[in-house]
Design an enzyme around this catalytic site. Sequence first.
Site, PDB file in Angstrom:
ATOM      1  CG  ASP A  41      -1.996  -1.057   1.116  1.00 15.98           C
ATOM      2  OD1 ASP A  41      -2.022  -1.738   0.068  1.00 15.98           O
ATOM      3  OD2 ASP A  41      -2.782  -1.209   2.066  1.00 15.98           O
ATOM      4  CD  GLU A  72       6.506   1.915  -4.847  1.00 19.26           C
ATOM      5  OE1 GLU A  72       7.017   2.428  -3.837  1.00 19.26           O
ATOM      6  OE2 GLU A  72       6.913   2.130  -6.005  1.00 19.26           O
ATOM      7  CG  ASP A 102      -0.959   4.990   0.071  1.00 15.79           C
ATOM      8  OD1 ASP A 102      -1.852   4.713  -0.758  1.00 15.79           O
ATOM      9  OD2 ASP A 102      -0.982   4.640   1.261  1.00 15.79           O
ATOM     10  CB  SER A 118     -36.156  -5.300 -18.249  1.00 18.41           C
ATOM     11  OG  SER A 118     -37.263  -5.582 -19.049  1.00 18.41           O
ATOM     12  CE  LYS A 145     -32.750 -10.650 -12.747  1.00 20.02           C
ATOM     13  NZ  LYS A 145     -32.729  -9.570 -11.768  1.00 20.02           N
ATOM     14  CE  LYS A 149     -27.107 -12.139 -19.958  1.00 23.16           C
ATOM     15  NZ  LYS A 149     -26.045 -11.227 -19.524  1.00 23.16           N
ATOM     16  CB  CYS A 177     -39.911  -7.221  33.718  1.00 22.78           C
ATOM     17  SG  CYS A 177     -39.959  -8.939  33.134  1.00 22.78           S
ATOM     18  CB  CYS A 183     -41.511 -10.495  37.002  1.00 20.11           C
ATOM     19  SG  CYS A 183     -40.135  -9.334  36.872  1.00 20.11           S
TER      20      CYS A 183
END
Length: 796
Positions: A34, A36, A38, A83, A122, A299, A418, A421
């Site tokens: 990372d 390098e 950056d 579609s 899909k 397809k 509660c 109770c």
Amino acid sequence: MADSPLAGRAAWLRAELARYDHAYYVLDEPLVPDAEYDRLFRELADLETAHPELSTADSPTRRVGGRPLAQFAPVRHDLPMLSIQTETDTGPSGALNFDARIRRELELAADAAAVDYAAELKFDGLAISLRYEHGVLVRGATRGDGTTGEDVTQNLRTLRQIPLRLTGDAADIPPLLEVRGEVYMRRDDLEKYNAAAAARGEKTLVNPRNAAAGSIRQLDPAIAASRPLCFFAYGLGAVDGWDLPKTHAGILDALAAFGLPVCEHRAVLSGGEALAGFHRRIAELRDSLPFDIDGVVYKVNDLALQRRLGFRSREPRWAVAHKYPPQEALTVVEAIDIQVGRTGALTPVARLQPVFVGGVTVTNATLHNADEVERKGGLCVGDTVIVRRAGDVIPEVLGVVAERRPADAVPFAMPDACPVCGAHTVREEGEAIIRCSGGFSCRAQRTQAILHFAGRRMMDIEGLGERFVERLVEFDYVHGVADLYKLQLDDLLAMKRRADEKDGVTPETAKAGKIPTRWAENLLAGIEASRQPSLARLLFALGIRHVGESTARTLADWLGSIERVRRAPAPLLAVLPDIGTTVAAAIADFFAEERNVAAVDALLAAGVQPADEHAPNPALAERLNWVELYAALGVPKLTPVRARQLAGVADGAALANGTVDAATLSSAGLPGEVIDALLDWLQRPGMRGLLAGVAMRRNELLAALPAAVDLPPTQDSAVTGKTFVLTGTLPTLKRDDARDMILAAGGKVSGSVSKKTDFVVAGEEAGSKLDKAVELGVAVIDEAMLLEMLNTGSNT
Ligand code: IVH
């Protein structure tokens, strides 16, 4: 300009960074660290700032930044975004019907060769179109109504998976290429994002699809940039100057070669049966995919055949989406109940109008806690909600459909009392959970505590299920766990009679004048059989907060008896391995509470006795030094270094009875402020007593240690120190037993296979864990080999 050395450098940087992005985000094979990346990125950004004329549309620096828009510009698609027909028959006939239709429309004879299809997933996200001119991304648009969409280029640029410039030979890149595909969010990314959003007190995203659609349709590109979005290409829009491949699969291969992400789960298949097989295979894969799909797509592979088939209104005749049963559905909240758990935690549960989702009919779903409800935008009885159930996961309410809220909707709020109770509820500082303060006097907590006690990994009382426990508690046959051991056959039969009366049922057997007793005898036998559990099981069964199976085992291994565990003050427990001060305090608090003392006494009096009590672990002698104990006391300013100095001049007993003066402490090198803090602490009520208690229990423990010389050396086996994963049904051992045996031999047992796993013990019908083991090259053994290892010394 283009020839200047600076322009050359900028072009090189862009190409390199694009190559790294592709490797990292599409191929998942990072090329450089990372740092390098950056460094090069910063160099390019600086170059472009100093020489704005060097900046180009395909520069990776364009992925960030950009101003918020007032509105999206409309985009007319050169080629409409179509579609796709859906086949809602989720069985194999969905595939067969499609193939039959294609053959009919192509007027193929019954004995003509099978048609080739490209099968793919899909994806459940947002359809978009990317326009590349001479290989450079110039515009990205949503589908809109299919003819006109919205220009969301700025947002799409922030997706690192989308190349800003196509890769490959310049000569092969068409002047115009529109790529169609789906923006989506991975489920793990959604969870991570939501956890972070919740921590910031922000609203969470409902589901991956809404997350993708909502993120792309943000006017501020900074928001899209902050959302972890992905992309899959699945087709083409307008194209110019390209010698198209002959098949759909060929197009996808070409798109992948241009650097676009194409999903690996695709295949070219011949005929309807093969499609049905693909549908079935992907169904099995569905829950383990990192993203949501709602079906597969077939397809016709040959583009010439596609052209022959053509279109019907806005759908191609050559493609179909073959769905799966939905994992999400809309339904109405009929009520919100509160469940009270073993620890008194109140959990809101939505009672739903029955809805078929994820393959089952769902009638209730957890709402987790009040904060979660709030984050979903509040919830009313009467609301229409999105419910999700995927795999074996418990059904969950994802969110509310705000516009469907009826006028008479009743907002939900957590109760002050509660519901079982009536005791008031409390919410501990910094906790999301609201609890009933009723403790064991709450019937719900009692029921849950008894169910926990009887559980398979605890006392393992066979036959004691939820319904029985509820009845036993309701009719007061069982008040605490010890009462289980006093139950008589007549009690159980009477309870059953009362329960039947209450339910208004008369069992057939009762009509016939017979009373079945077998179930009651079995239950009593199950209870009887649990009288001599292992100490670890008993400790786990008590339901002490923070004490799970492994902590219970540590307590049992190190202290060896229930008496020693219950008498140990918190600092003494805190020096045991893996027991921190919170857990130690929870254990000591539990045994300090009168009703728990009574419950444990009653259990012992009823004849429950751990079968494996033993002398404390000899290694305790080392742990019970005053340096460690002082450090565990929580005395302000008494750091480990100071604790060591203190231990050099005074033990706990001396400190407790006040024979140590400031001069002595000072002589140990303790600074004045530490001495002051210590003396101050000693003045606090209860602290001298605590210290004296620690000193006394410490002495008792040390006295109980077996003489070291008498100890047989602990026998290592081939299992010691190794990590095992158990999967499938073993021929003779129950999985719990196998686990216990491994743990007892000093091995570890984990629930999932990783590189750290040493052995996977596979039985019959071993599933994905076995696959994972093979994939990672972890050794797979069977029960017989495990038993052999348990009996073999590590040096053999
Ligand atoms: S092809 C020519 N392939 O499903 C047909 N669509 O109504 C054009 N979708 O929202 C679509 N995965 O975004 C195609 N592998 C896939 C797809 C896919 C998801 C979506 C598409 C659109 C809907 C089609």
